[in-house]
Design an enzyme around this catalytic site. Structure first.
Site, PDB file in Angstrom:
ATOM      1  N   ARG A  22       0.944  -1.323   0.076  1.00  0.00           N
ATOM      2  CA  ARG A  22       0.034   0.091   0.087  1.00  0.00           C
ATOM      3  C   ARG A  22       1.013   1.030  -0.133  1.00  0.00           C
ATOM      4  O   ARG A  22       2.065   1.353   0.819  1.00  0.00           O
ATOM      5  CB  ARG A  22      -0.467   0.055   1.474  1.00  0.00           C
ATOM      6  N   SER A 113      -8.233  -1.224   0.638  1.00  0.00           N
ATOM      7  CA  SER A 113      -8.974  -1.288   1.934  1.00  0.00           C
ATOM      8  C   SER A 113      -9.890  -0.067   2.337  1.00  0.00           C
ATOM      9  O   SER A 113     -10.754   0.635   1.544  1.00  0.00           O
ATOM     10  CB  SER A 113      -8.382  -2.198   3.027  1.00  0.00           C
ATOM     11  N   HIS A 114      -9.467  -0.038   3.622  1.00  0.00           N
ATOM     12  CA  HIS A 114     -10.433   0.996   4.424  1.00  0.00           C
ATOM     13  C   HIS A 114      -9.398   2.732   4.524  1.00  0.00           C
ATOM     14  O   HIS A 114      -9.516   4.154   4.939  1.00  0.00           O
ATOM     15  CB  HIS A 114     -10.118   0.975   5.778  1.00  0.00           C
ATOM     16  N   LYS A 126      -2.715  -6.633  -3.980  1.00  0.00           N
ATOM     17  CA  LYS A 126      -1.911  -8.101  -2.763  1.00  0.00           C
ATOM     18  C   LYS A 126      -2.574  -9.098  -3.790  1.00  0.00           C
ATOM     19  O   LYS A 126      -2.984  -9.142  -4.967  1.00  0.00           O
ATOM     20  CB  LYS A 126      -3.196  -8.003  -1.575  1.00  0.00           C
ATOM     21  N   ASP A 277     -16.209  -1.530   4.490  1.00  0.00           N
ATOM     22  CA  ASP A 277     -15.180  -0.598   3.894  1.00  0.00           C
ATOM     23  C   ASP A 277     -14.845  -0.647   2.564  1.00  0.00           C
ATOM     24  O   ASP A 277     -15.623  -1.238   1.486  1.00  0.00           O
ATOM     25  CB  ASP A 277     -13.764  -0.920   4.797  1.00  0.00           C
ATOM     26  N   ASP A 279     -13.065  -1.991   0.184  1.00  0.00           N
ATOM     27  CA  ASP A 279     -13.293  -3.236  -0.709  1.00  0.00           C
ATOM     28  C   ASP A 279     -13.825  -4.018  -0.229  1.00  0.00           C
ATOM     29  O   ASP A 279     -14.155  -5.772  -0.506  1.00  0.00           O
ATOM     30  CB  ASP A 279     -11.512  -4.114  -0.625  1.00  0.00           C
ATOM     31  N   ASP A 281     -14.084  -6.216   3.259  1.00  0.00           N
ATOM     32  CA  ASP A 281     -14.144  -6.961   3.992  1.00  0.00           C
ATOM     33  C   ASP A 281     -14.454  -6.873   5.318  1.00  0.00           C
ATOM     34  O   ASP A 281     -14.251  -7.736   6.204  1.00  0.00           O
ATOM     35  CB  ASP A 281     -12.311  -7.704   2.931  1.00  0.00           C
ATOM     36  N   ARG A 282     -14.572  -5.604   5.372  1.00  0.00           N
ATOM     37  CA  ARG A 282     -14.470  -5.454   6.922  1.00  0.00           C
ATOM     38  C   ARG A 282     -16.418  -4.727   7.563  1.00  0.00           C
ATOM     39  O   ARG A 282     -16.878  -5.362   5.947  1.00  0.00           O
ATOM     40  CB  ARG A 282     -14.236  -3.706   7.763  1.00  0.00           C
ATOM     41  N   THR A 344      -1.782 -10.205  13.397  1.00  0.00           N
ATOM     42  CA  THR A 344      -2.552  -9.271  12.783  1.00  0.00           C
ATOM     43  C   THR A 344      -3.026  -9.622  11.055  1.00  0.00           C
ATOM     44  O   THR A 344      -1.378 -10.173  10.374  1.00  0.00           O
ATOM     45  CB  THR A 344      -3.019  -8.170  13.521  1.00  0.00           C
ATOM     46  N   GLU A 363     -11.350 -10.246  13.779  1.00  0.00           N
ATOM     47  CA  GLU A 363     -10.529  -9.284  13.896  1.00  0.00           C
ATOM     48  C   GLU A 363     -10.732  -8.219  14.668  1.00  0.00           C
ATOM     49  O   GLU A 363     -12.144  -7.877  14.384  1.00  0.00           O
ATOM     50  CB  GLU A 363      -9.520  -8.835  13.060  1.00  0.00           C
ATOM     51  N   GLU A 364     -10.365  -7.609  15.496  1.00  0.00           N
ATOM     52  CA  GLU A 364     -10.872  -6.818  16.582  1.00  0.00           C
ATOM     53  C   GLU A 364     -10.717  -5.146  15.661  1.00  0.00           C
ATOM     54  O   GLU A 364     -11.767  -4.362  15.726  1.00  0.00           O
ATOM     55  CB  GLU A 364     -10.147  -6.206  17.489  1.00  0.00           C
ATOM     56  N   SER A 365      -9.917  -5.422  14.272  1.00  0.00           N
ATOM     57  CA  SER A 365     -10.564  -4.188  13.721  1.00  0.00           C
ATOM     58  C   SER A 365     -11.830  -4.073  12.375  1.00  0.00           C
ATOM     59  O   SER A 365     -11.091  -3.733  10.924  1.00  0.00           O
ATOM     60  CB  SER A 365      -9.259  -4.323  11.796  1.00  0.00           C
ATOM     61  N   LYS A 376     -11.943 -12.228   5.076  1.00  0.00           N
ATOM     62  CA  LYS A 376     -12.959 -11.703   5.970  1.00  0.00           C
ATOM     63  C   LYS A 376     -13.636 -11.520   5.102  1.00  0.00           C
ATOM     64  O   LYS A 376     -13.344 -10.807   3.907  1.00  0.00           O
ATOM     65  CB  LYS A 376     -12.219 -10.738   6.768  1.00  0.00           C
TER      66      LYS A 376
HETATM   67  C1  VG1 Z   1      -4.997  -3.462   9.977  1.00  0.00           C
HETATM   68  C2  VG1 Z   1      -6.015  -4.469  10.715  1.00  0.00           C
HETATM   69  C3  VG1 Z   1      -6.032  -5.830  10.611  1.00  0.00           C
HETATM   70  C4  VG1 Z   1      -6.304  -6.036   9.183  1.00  0.00           C
HETATM   71  C5  VG1 Z   1      -5.737  -5.097   8.245  1.00  0.00           C
HETATM   72  C6  VG1 Z   1      -6.045  -5.286   6.872  1.00  0.00           C
HETATM   73  O1  VG1 Z   1      -3.909  -3.847   9.969  1.00  0.00           O
HETATM   74  O2  VG1 Z   1      -5.484  -4.002  12.115  1.00  0.00           O
HETATM   75  O3  VG1 Z   1      -6.801  -6.389  12.036  1.00  0.00           O
HETATM   76  O4  VG1 Z   1      -5.660  -7.566   8.766  1.00  0.00           O
HETATM   77  O5  VG1 Z   1      -5.812  -3.549   8.955  1.00  0.00           O
HETATM   78  O6  VG1 Z   1      -7.484  -4.727   6.566  1.00  0.00           O
HETATM   79  P1  VG1 Z   1      -2.581  -2.702  11.183  1.00  0.00           P
HETATM   80  O7  VG1 Z   1      -0.904  -3.499  10.472  1.00  0.00           O
HETATM   81  O8  VG1 Z   1      -2.696  -1.646  10.257  1.00  0.00           O
HETATM   82  O9  VG1 Z   1      -2.788  -2.727  11.921  1.00  0.00           O
HETATM   83  V1  VG1 Z   1      -7.905  -4.267   5.574  1.00  0.00           V
HETATM   84  O10 VG1 Z   1      -9.718  -4.529   6.080  1.00  0.00           O
HETATM   85  O11 VG1 Z   1      -7.563  -2.541   5.374  1.00  0.00           O
HETATM   86  O12 VG1 Z   1      -6.988  -4.644   4.377  1.00  0.00           O
HETATM   87 CO    CO Z   2     -10.561  -3.769   3.735  1.00  0.00          CO
END
Ligand code: VG1
Ligand code: CO
Length: 543
Positions: A22, A113-114, A126, A277, A279, A281-282, A344, A363-365, A376
């Site tokens: 990214r 993603s987000h 990815k 989000d 893409d 997945d959240r 993570t 995941e907590e995210s 996810k």
């Molecule tokens: C974050 C989250 C993690 C998640 C990752 C990708 O990673 O904490 O739980 O799997 O984003 O999510 P990091 O290394 O920034 O904490 V997604 O939806 O951005 O592909």
């Molecule tokens: Co995402």
């Protein structure tokens, strides 16, 4: 068609993070930057000749350019076929499903993603392997190693593919099939959930709002919720994907979905609110007067999954990322099933899912998913919630309260300090690491430290080891502090602090979360001196 071999020079910064590479869009726009990375991926794979590659993205700025380049490079490298979503769109879980369903060799998921999009926003890429999941570290390490020495890439001199038309075209000898991005995914969801029951729920007057945040889930949510399940038109908000996400931040949390949260807290608001989000997945889940933390959602979904047809035989086990609260552990204990704690990032769940040791992961995210794909899946979580609500005929709030009364409550929050100075953030973590050995047995703010370490994961399936996955300080009463640096940010460093406190089944379940965790917030500041080291008086985001 002659294959062109183009000379190039390596970039030093193409190390994939938690979820692919990214960077800011202008970084990807540098000469050969994208080409180098894609060729490095293909150079790290064996046996791709004649095989099928899936390509799709979340529709963000640069998606269209990147897809055309990727198609040409794939053709020049000998792939037999590319499956690409119409308009270049595929949500991350849908891409995972397509890879599995059509037995593809792998896939390129173009997304950050987000993270925000647009010409100055973020882009990402990815690689997913044939099980549909993100490439394991062994492969991402090989891609990075290759990217540091790459001196040429292969491509073709061909016109752009028309991505707007479903059907088959050719690029050199390679077939390119543009497919409906939604159809296979919607069909998969119908095999997992009781759509009749959910249809009945909507027919009975149950109301919901789903915010696609101008990102990829719009077409999926509209087709499934409003189309197949009969939710009224307008249930899906911001449902047309936009390259800049309408200049918004496609992160479904309480900061970027504050309007929805406020609406759900009013009597006239809908019964249920959800969001996904960039893409897809959240997920964000909010019931009337009740926000469900992602960690609690994982535990609740695991405890109730048997109410959905796809999981009626029960679940084999649960896995959660290390910083995710231990709420799900209590469910696994009660069900007598396996529980796994992984680093993570979704790539660490793949092995456990492949061998059938776990069925549900989270995941907590705001990421939850199951063995139906290897990513996810935001809409999956929403549909499982709807299935549970349709069967239990209770409100989200009532279901959450019953859960706490059975298992206890894990108060949980995450404090993010975004875009802090990288050197300062690394020094903070190093210094804390140096303090760990002396912490066990100490009493801090009235809490006794039970253990303090830097998490190392031993994959029970392939025996690989992943070290330095985050600092954990656990207390005798079950409370915990976790600190780690993000692997998805694109500017400076993001420090994540995860705080958790357990309150038993007969304890107090109505405290304000930040108040409940105040002693741990104080301990963290004393140990890590976040304010002094980062110059920040408060977190940028609290979830
Ligand atoms: C974050 C989250 C993690 C998640 C990752 C990708 O990673 O904490 O739980 O799997 O984003 O999510 P990091 O290394 O920034 O904490 V997604 O939806 O951005 O592909
Ligand atoms: Co995402």
């Amino acid at each position: 068609m002659t294959i062109q071999t183009i000379k190039t020079t390596p970039y030093a910064d193409q190390k994939p993070g938690t979820s692919g590479l990214r960077k800011r869009v202008p970084v990807f726009q540098q000469p050969n930057y994208l080409e180098n990375f894609i060729q490095s991926i293909f150079d790290s794979l064996e046996g791709l000749g004649g095989k099928t590659l899936v390509i799709g993205g979340d529709g963000r700025f640069y998606n269209d350019v990147a897809i055309q380049k990727a198609i040409r490079i794939a053709a020049a490298n000998g792939f037999g076929k590319v499956l690409v979503g119409q308009g270049g769109l595929l949500s991350t879980p849908a891409a995972s499903n397509i890879i599995r369903h059509y037995k593809a060799f792998g896939g390129l998921v173009l997304s950050a993603s987000h993270n925000p999009g647009g010409p100055e926003g973020d882009f990402g890429i990815k690689y997913n392997v044939s099980n549909g999941g993100p490439a394991p570290e062994k492969i991402t390490d090989a891609i990075f190693a290759r990217s540091k020495v790459i001196d040429s890439y292969k491509t073709l001199d061909t016109p752009d593919i028309d991505l707007s038309k479903i059907g088959t075209q050719k690029v050199g000898d390679m077939v390119v099939e543009v497919i409906d991005p939604v159809a296979d995914y919607a069909a998969l969801m119908q095999t997992l959930f009781d759509f009749d029951a959910i249809r009945g729920l909507f027919a009975s007057g149950f109301t919901m709002t789903f915010d696609s945040l101008h990102a990829v889930t719009g077409p999926y949510a509209k087709a499934i919720l409003e189309g197949i399940l009969g939710a009224p038109a307008g249930t899906v908000k911001n449902g047309v994907p936009s390259p800049s996400f309408n200049d918004g931040h496609p992160d479904p949390n309480l900061v970027y979905c504050k309007d929805m949260y406020d609406l759900l807290m009013t009597p006239q608001g809908p019964d249920f609110g959800a969001a996904s989000d960039g893409d897809g997945d959240r997920n964000l889940i909010i019931g009337k007067n009740r926000f469900v933390t992602p960690s609690d959602s994982l535990a609740l979904l695991a405890a109730n999954a048997h109410l959905a047809p796809g999981y009626k035989a029960g679940i084999a086990g649960i896995a959660r990322s290390m910083p995710t609260s231990a709420a799900a552990d209590r469910v696994a204990e009660k069900l007598g099933i396996e529980m796994h704690e992984t680093p993570t990032g979704w790539k660490f769940f793949g092995n456990l899912l492949d061998v059938g040791r776990v069925t549900i992961c989270g995941e907590e995210s705001a990421g939850t998913g199951s063995n139906h794909v290897r990513e996810k899946d935001g809409l999956w979580a929403v549909l499982l919630w709807l299935n549970i609500l349709a069967v239990r005929k209770q409100s989200v709030d009532a279901i959450v309260r019953e859960h706490w009364a059975t298992y206890g409550r894990n108060y949980y929050t995450r404090h993010d300090y975004e875009e802090v100075d990288s050197a300062a953030a690394n020094a903070l973590v190093d210094d804390l690491r140096g303090q760990l050995a002396a912490l066990p047995g100490q009493v801090l703010n009235g809490l006794e430290v039970a253990y303090a370490d830097d998490f190392t994961y031993h994959d029970p399936v392939d025996g690989s080891t992943s070290a330095k996955q985050g600092i954990r300080i656990g207390f005798k009463d079950g409370s915990r502090i976790v600190l780690r640096l993000s692997g998805t940010g694109t500017v400076g460093a993001t420090l994540r602090v995860y705080l958790e406190r357990y309150e038993p089944a007969d304890g107090q379940h109505d405290l304000d979360t930040q108040d409940a965790l105040a002693p741990l917030i104080g301990i963290t500041e004393n140990l890590a001196a976040i304010k002094g080291r980062t110059g920040r008086n408060e977190p940028s985001v609290i979830t």
